[in-house]
Scaffold this motif. Structure first.
Motif, PDB file in Angstrom:
ATOM      1  N   GLY A   1       0.837  -1.190   0.000  1.00 25.21           N
ATOM      2  CA  GLY A   1       0.000   0.000   0.000  1.00 25.21           C
ATOM      3  C   GLY A   1       0.868   1.234   0.000  1.00 25.21           C
ATOM      4  O   GLY A   1       1.769   1.373  -0.818  1.00 25.21           O
ATOM      5  N   HIS A   2       0.620   2.134   0.939  1.00 22.80           N
ATOM      6  CA  HIS A   2       1.409   3.319   1.236  1.00 22.80           C
ATOM      7  C   HIS A   2       1.245   4.457   0.224  1.00 22.80           C
ATOM      8  O   HIS A   2       1.120   5.600   0.627  1.00 22.80           O
ATOM      9  N   THR A   3       1.221   4.178  -1.061  1.00 21.37           N
ATOM     10  CA  THR A   3       1.169   5.258  -2.053  1.00 21.37           C
ATOM     11  C   THR A   3      -0.241   5.795  -2.261  1.00 21.37           C
ATOM     12  O   THR A   3      -0.400   6.862  -2.840  1.00 21.37           O
ATOM     13  N   HIS A   4      -1.244   5.045  -1.846  1.00 21.45           N
ATOM     14  CA  HIS A   4      -2.662   5.362  -2.056  1.00 21.45           C
ATOM     15  C   HIS A   4      -3.046   5.291  -3.530  1.00 21.45           C
ATOM     16  O   HIS A   4      -4.143   5.706  -3.899  1.00 21.45           O
ATOM     17  N   LYS A   5      -2.158   4.776  -4.365  1.00 23.51           N
ATOM     18  CA  LYS A   5      -2.422   4.681  -5.807  1.00 23.51           C
ATOM     19  C   LYS A   5      -2.656   3.219  -6.185  1.00 23.51           C
ATOM     20  O   LYS A   5      -1.757   2.388  -6.056  1.00 23.51           O
ATOM     21  N   PRO A   6      -3.850   2.892  -6.674  1.00 19.62           N
ATOM     22  CA  PRO A   6      -4.139   1.503  -7.046  1.00 19.62           C
ATOM     23  C   PRO A   6      -3.253   1.035  -8.199  1.00 19.62           C
ATOM     24  O   PRO A   6      -2.925   1.811  -9.103  1.00 19.62           O
ATOM     25  N   ARG A   7      -2.907  -0.238  -8.140  1.00 20.64           N
ATOM     26  CA  ARG A   7      -2.081  -0.830  -9.200  1.00 20.64           C
ATOM     27  C   ARG A   7      -2.348  -2.325  -9.256  1.00 20.64           C
ATOM     28  O   ARG A   7      -2.421  -2.986  -8.239  1.00 20.64           O
ATOM     29  N   GLU A   8      -2.466  -2.843 -10.453  1.00 21.16           N
ATOM     30  CA  GLU A   8      -2.506  -4.281 -10.675  1.00 21.16           C
ATOM     31  C   GLU A   8      -1.634  -4.540 -11.890  1.00 21.16           C
ATOM     32  O   GLU A   8      -1.801  -3.911 -12.931  1.00 21.16           O
ATOM     33  N   ASP A   9      -0.666  -5.428 -11.742  1.00 21.77           N
ATOM     34  CA  ASP A   9       0.338  -5.607 -12.791  1.00 21.77           C
ATOM     35  C   ASP A   9       0.869  -7.036 -12.756  1.00 21.77           C
ATOM     36  O   ASP A   9       0.694  -7.762 -11.779  1.00 21.77           O
ATOM     37  N   TYR A  10       1.534  -7.394 -13.818  1.00 20.12           N
ATOM     38  CA  TYR A  10       2.211  -8.689 -13.925  1.00 20.12           C
ATOM     39  C   TYR A  10       3.544  -8.432 -14.607  1.00 20.12           C
ATOM     40  O   TYR A  10       3.591  -7.804 -15.674  1.00 20.12           O
ATOM     41  N   GLU A  11       4.615  -8.904 -13.974  1.00 17.01           N
ATOM     42  CA  GLU A  11       5.949  -8.628 -14.495  1.00 17.01           C
ATOM     43  C   GLU A  11       6.839  -9.853 -14.313  1.00 17.01           C
ATOM     44  O   GLU A  11       7.199 -10.202 -13.193  1.00 17.01           O
ATOM     45  N   ASP A  12       7.143 -10.506 -15.410  1.00 16.65           N
ATOM     46  CA  ASP A  12       8.074 -11.642 -15.407  1.00 16.65           C
ATOM     47  C   ASP A  12       7.742 -12.675 -14.321  1.00 16.65           C
ATOM     48  O   ASP A  12       8.592 -13.038 -13.509  1.00 16.65           O
ATOM     49  N   GLY A  13       6.501 -13.122 -14.293  1.00 17.62           N
ATOM     50  CA  GLY A  13       6.103 -14.174 -13.363  1.00 17.62           C
ATOM     51  C   GLY A  13       5.645 -13.695 -12.002  1.00 17.62           C
ATOM     52  O   GLY A  13       5.269 -14.511 -11.160  1.00 17.62           O
ATOM     53  N   LEU A  14       5.673 -12.391 -11.753  1.00 13.43           N
ATOM     54  CA  LEU A  14       5.279 -11.840 -10.460  1.00 13.43           C
ATOM     55  C   LEU A  14       4.045 -10.958 -10.626  1.00 13.43           C
ATOM     56  O   LEU A  14       4.045 -10.021 -11.424  1.00 13.43           O
ATOM     57  N   TYR A  15       3.001 -11.281  -9.874  1.00 11.46           N
ATOM     58  CA  TYR A  15       1.808 -10.441  -9.838  1.00 11.46           C
ATOM     59  C   TYR A  15       2.027  -9.353  -8.795  1.00 11.46           C
ATOM     60  O   TYR A  15       2.513  -9.635  -7.694  1.00 11.46           O
ATOM     61  N   ILE A  16       1.677  -8.112  -9.137  1.00  8.16           N
ATOM     62  CA  ILE A  16       1.939  -6.953  -8.289  1.00  8.16           C
ATOM     63  C   ILE A  16       0.620  -6.230  -8.056  1.00  8.16           C
ATOM     64  O   ILE A  16      -0.091  -5.909  -9.011  1.00  8.16           O
ATOM     65  N   MET A  17       0.300  -5.976  -6.775  1.00  9.74           N
ATOM     66  CA  MET A  17      -0.943  -5.255  -6.484  1.00  9.74           C
ATOM     67  C   MET A  17      -0.752  -4.244  -5.372  1.00  9.74           C
ATOM     68  O   MET A  17      -0.140  -4.530  -4.346  1.00  9.74           O
ATOM     69  N   ASN A  18      -1.296  -3.057  -5.615  1.00 13.40           N
ATOM     70  CA  ASN A  18      -1.523  -2.057  -4.591  1.00 13.40           C
ATOM     71  C   ASN A  18      -3.018  -1.765  -4.658  1.00 13.40           C
ATOM     72  O   ASN A  18      -3.501  -1.317  -5.697  1.00 13.40           O
ATOM     73  N   PRO A  19      -3.759  -2.026  -3.590  1.00 14.90           N
ATOM     74  CA  PRO A  19      -5.206  -1.838  -3.641  1.00 14.90           C
ATOM     75  C   PRO A  19      -5.649  -0.381  -3.552  1.00 14.90           C
ATOM     76  O   PRO A  19      -6.845  -0.099  -3.602  1.00 14.90           O
ATOM     77  N   GLY A  20      -4.722   0.533  -3.419  1.00 16.59           N
ATOM     78  CA  GLY A  20      -5.088   1.936  -3.226  1.00 16.59           C
ATOM     79  C   GLY A  20      -5.382   2.189  -1.767  1.00 16.59           C
ATOM     80  O   GLY A  20      -4.710   1.677  -0.888  1.00 16.59           O
ATOM     81  N   ARG A  21      -6.428   2.973  -1.507  1.00 22.21           N
ATOM     82  CA  ARG A  21      -6.757   3.311  -0.118  1.00 22.21           C
ATOM     83  C   ARG A  21      -8.264   3.210   0.093  1.00 22.21           C
ATOM     84  O   ARG A  21      -9.048   3.478  -0.812  1.00 22.21           O
ATOM     85  N   LEU A  22      -8.635   2.831   1.294  1.00 20.37           N
ATOM     86  CA  LEU A  22     -10.056   2.748   1.631  1.00 20.37           C
ATOM     87  C   LEU A  22     -10.557   3.999   2.346  1.00 20.37           C
ATOM     88  O   LEU A  22     -11.731   4.096   2.640  1.00 20.37           O
ATOM     89  N   SER A  23      -9.691   4.953   2.618  1.00 16.76           N
ATOM     90  CA  SER A  23     -10.120   6.189   3.269  1.00 16.76           C
ATOM     91  C   SER A  23     -10.183   7.296   2.226  1.00 16.76           C
ATOM     92  O   SER A  23      -9.533   7.235   1.185  1.00 16.76           O
ATOM     93  N   GLY A  24     -10.994   8.291   2.514  1.00 16.05           N
ATOM     94  CA  GLY A  24     -11.040   9.452   1.641  1.00 16.05           C
ATOM     95  C   GLY A  24     -11.957   9.303   0.441  1.00 16.05           C
ATOM     96  O   GLY A  24     -12.833   8.440   0.396  1.00 16.05           O
ATOM     97  N   TRP A  25     -11.709  10.132  -0.540  1.00 23.39           N
ATOM     98  CA  TRP A  25     -12.540  10.222  -1.726  1.00 23.39           C
ATOM     99  C   TRP A  25     -12.240   9.071  -2.684  1.00 23.39           C
ATOM    100  O   TRP A  25     -11.085   8.728  -2.904  1.00 23.39           O
ATOM    101  N   GLU A  26     -13.264   8.462  -3.260  1.00 23.67           N
ATOM    102  CA  GLU A  26     -13.168   7.335  -4.190  1.00 23.67           C
ATOM    103  C   GLU A  26     -12.297   6.193  -3.641  1.00 23.67           C
ATOM    104  O   GLU A  26     -11.275   5.840  -4.221  1.00 23.67           O
ATOM    105  N   PRO A  27     -12.705   5.610  -2.531  1.00 26.16           N
ATOM    106  CA  PRO A  27     -11.936   4.517  -1.928  1.00 26.16           C
ATOM    107  C   PRO A  27     -11.915   3.274  -2.819  1.00 26.16           C
ATOM    108  O   PRO A  27     -12.880   2.987  -3.531  1.00 26.16           O
ATOM    109  N   THR A  28     -10.796   2.561  -2.767  1.00 28.08           N
ATOM    110  CA  THR A  28     -10.620   1.343  -3.563  1.00 28.08           C
ATOM    111  C   THR A  28     -10.073   0.217  -2.698  1.00 28.08           C
ATOM    112  O   THR A  28      -9.492   0.444  -1.640  1.00 28.08           O
ATOM    113  N   TYR A  29     -10.271  -1.000  -3.189  1.00 31.86           N
ATOM    114  CA  TYR A  29      -9.716  -2.193  -2.556  1.00 31.86           C
ATOM    115  C   TYR A  29      -9.362  -3.183  -3.664  1.00 31.86           C
ATOM    116  O   TYR A  29      -9.731  -2.995  -4.824  1.00 31.86           O
ATOM    117  N   GLY A  30      -8.651  -4.233  -3.312  1.00 32.78           N
ATOM    118  CA  GLY A  30      -8.246  -5.229  -4.299  1.00 32.78           C
ATOM    119  C   GLY A  30      -8.879  -6.580  -4.053  1.00 32.78           C
ATOM    120  O   GLY A  30      -9.233  -6.920  -2.926  1.00 32.78           O
TER     121      GLY A  30
END
Length: 155
Positions: A109-138
């Protein structure tokens, strides 16, 4: 298997509760820090779910570990808040750590920026943030066919 991934609730336990209710098929809830007390407020309302969590840079005084690993079937997840790996400046360090741990999926987490990615066999996720405006989760779905990552807006 469905896993709900949350981060950065920052005192908004209501949004955490709403995310859990929005994903009734998720057996596991992972909270990536900055809101550890929010997990404590809601976990007993969901006794059939497994809760995993790490502490973030705003979880002062918490005894929760800074990193975690979990085996979901034959897939290894490595998760952390991200501040110790400098994720606001880039992902090289956290990806290197995930690979050294032989993880299939890295969560942060930490960045508050959602991300879903795949890079050379590794799945990468940042769910964003659940607080504030337009909350997101993964959401992570792990099946025999593979792994699917999705970042969702909280309804």
């Amino acid at each position: 298997m469905r896993i709900l991934v949350t981060s950065d609730t920052h005192g908004d336990s209501g949004s955490l509760r709403r995310a859990i209710l929005a994903q009734p098929n998720a057996d596991i809830v992972i909270h990536l820090g900055d809101g550890g007390e929010d997990v404590e407020k809601v976990r007993f309302s969901f006794p059939n779910k497994t809760f995993l969590q790490v502490r973030g840079n705003c979880d002062w005084g918490s005894s929760v570990p800074e990193t975690g690993e979990y085996m979901a079937g034959d897939r290894k997840l490595f998760f952390t808040h991200g501040h110790m790996y400098g994720v606001k400046s880039g992902d090289y360090t956290i990806i290197t750590e995930a690979r050294s741990r032989k993880a299939d999926i890295v969560l942060f987490g930490h960045t508050h920026k959602p991300r879903e990615d795949y890079e050379d066999g590794l799945y990468i996720m940042n769910p964003g943030r659940l607080s504030g405006w337009e909350p997101t989760y993964g959401i992570i779905d792990i099946t025999e066919q593979g792994i699917v990552l999705n970042v969702m807006k909280l309804p």
